[in-house]
Scaffold this active site. Structure first.
Site, PDB file in Angstrom:
ATOM      1  N   HIS A  97      -8.567  -2.291   9.133  1.00 57.36           N
ATOM      2  CA  HIS A  97      -9.188  -3.593   8.895  1.00 57.36           C
ATOM      3  C   HIS A  97      -8.284  -4.701   9.381  1.00 57.36           C
ATOM      4  O   HIS A  97      -7.062  -4.555   9.422  1.00 57.36           O
ATOM      5  CB  HIS A  97      -9.513  -3.800   7.414  1.00 57.36           C
ATOM      6  CG  HIS A  97      -8.351  -3.572   6.483  1.00 57.36           C
ATOM      7  ND1 HIS A  97      -7.932  -2.309   6.122  1.00 57.36           N
ATOM      8  CD2 HIS A  97      -7.517  -4.434   5.867  1.00 57.36           C
ATOM      9  CE1 HIS A  97      -6.904  -2.407   5.309  1.00 57.36           C
ATOM     10  NE2 HIS A  97      -6.605  -3.680   5.139  1.00 57.36           N
ATOM     11  N   ASP A 124     -12.540 -11.033   1.095  1.00 55.80           N
ATOM     12  CA  ASP A 124     -11.541 -10.270   0.359  1.00 55.80           C
ATOM     13  C   ASP A 124     -11.705 -10.560  -1.137  1.00 55.80           C
ATOM     14  O   ASP A 124     -11.880 -11.707  -1.555  1.00 55.80           O
ATOM     15  CB  ASP A 124     -10.124 -10.638   0.819  1.00 55.80           C
ATOM     16  CG  ASP A 124      -9.094  -9.622   0.358  1.00 55.80           C
ATOM     17  OD1 ASP A 124      -8.565  -8.880   1.204  1.00 55.80           O
ATOM     18  OD2 ASP A 124      -8.828  -9.562  -0.870  1.00 55.80           O
TER      19      ASP A 124
HETATM   20  P1  AMP Z   1      -4.336  -4.046   2.990  1.00 53.13           P
HETATM   21  O1  AMP Z   1      -3.158  -4.244   2.090  1.00 53.13           O
HETATM   22  O2  AMP Z   1      -4.124  -4.620   4.358  1.00 53.13           O
HETATM   23  O3  AMP Z   1      -4.809  -2.611   2.998  1.00 53.13           O
HETATM   24  O4  AMP Z   1      -5.494  -4.940   2.385  1.00 53.13           O
HETATM   25  C1  AMP Z   1      -6.510  -4.444   1.573  1.00 53.13           C
HETATM   26  C2  AMP Z   1      -7.301  -5.632   1.085  1.00 53.13           C
HETATM   27  O5  AMP Z   1      -8.519  -5.167   0.574  1.00 53.13           O
HETATM   28  C3  AMP Z   1      -6.615  -6.432  -0.014  1.00 53.13           C
HETATM   29  O6  AMP Z   1      -6.434  -7.784   0.425  1.00 53.13           O
HETATM   30  C4  AMP Z   1      -7.603  -6.337  -1.177  1.00 53.13           C
HETATM   31  O7  AMP Z   1      -7.685  -7.533  -1.927  1.00 53.13           O
HETATM   32  C5  AMP Z   1      -8.904  -6.020  -0.469  1.00 53.13           C
HETATM   33  N1  AMP Z   1      -9.894  -5.313  -1.267  1.00 53.13           N
HETATM   34  C6  AMP Z   1      -9.705  -4.189  -2.018  1.00 53.13           C
HETATM   35  N2  AMP Z   1     -10.867  -3.819  -2.583  1.00 53.13           N
HETATM   36  C7  AMP Z   1     -11.808  -4.690  -2.159  1.00 53.13           C
HETATM   37  C8  AMP Z   1     -13.196  -4.834  -2.386  1.00 53.13           C
HETATM   38  N3  AMP Z   1     -13.883  -3.990  -3.193  1.00 53.13           N
HETATM   39  N4  AMP Z   1     -13.848  -5.871  -1.803  1.00 53.13           N
HETATM   40  C9  AMP Z   1     -13.187  -6.728  -1.011  1.00 53.13           C
HETATM   41  N5  AMP Z   1     -11.869  -6.650  -0.747  1.00 53.13           N
HETATM   42  C10 AMP Z   1     -11.191  -5.650  -1.321  1.00 53.13           C
END
Ligand code: AMP
Length: 120
Positions: A104, A33
């Site tokens: 995810h 993440d």
């Molecule tokens: P959610 O709120 O469950 O949709 O979580 C989305 C997650 O994706 C968050 O914890 C973000 O920090 C993570 N995230 C967003 N963009 C990226 C990226 N480019 N690479 C890795 N993690 C990401």
């Protein structure tokens, strides 16, 4: 909600933006993440185009569902989280706080994570 193929995880799957990859197989991709909320915070995403948990279990094949979930367990094992323990989080929809509309699972660990939810 229809799947939007311009979401950030779809772009990662297509190789359009980079990720810190941990494991990849025919069912899933796992990567760190970008904004970790625990000492270990990784994501596992299915290769298929599913908006959220409900979309995944409704539309994915049994092989995809099994393969994806076994990948989650395998990533946790490779990170040596199985014995100390870890937390899986699936945010779904607005009230669940889902930001990225590609299904995810968050794997979080590396310390005692405390109560399941904040009391705020
Ligand atoms: P959610 O709120 O469950 O949709 O979580 C989305 C997650 O994706 C968050 O914890 C973000 O920090 C993570 N995230 C967003 N963009 C990226 C990226 N480019 N690479 C890795 N993690 C990401």
């Amino acid at each position: 909600m229809a799947y939007n193929s311009e979401n950030v995880f779809a772009k990662i799957l297509r190789g359009e933006i980079p990720c810190a990859k941990l494991l990849e197989n025919e069912y899933a991709l796992s990567f760190k993440d970008i904004n970790p909320q625990a000492p270990i915070h990784v994501l596992v995403i299915p290769k298929g185009a599913y908006v959220d948990f409900a979309d995944f279990v409704a539309k994915a094949t049994d092989a995809e569902i099994a393969g994806f979930n076994r990948t989650v367990a395998e990533v946790a094992k490779q990170l040596e989280l199985t014995v100390p323990g870890y937390r899986l989080i699936v945010n779904s929809g607005a009230n669940g706080g889902q930001e990225v509309p590609h299904y995810h699972i968050h794997i979080m660990g590396g310390r005692n994570l405390g109560p399941m939810l904040s009391r705020a």
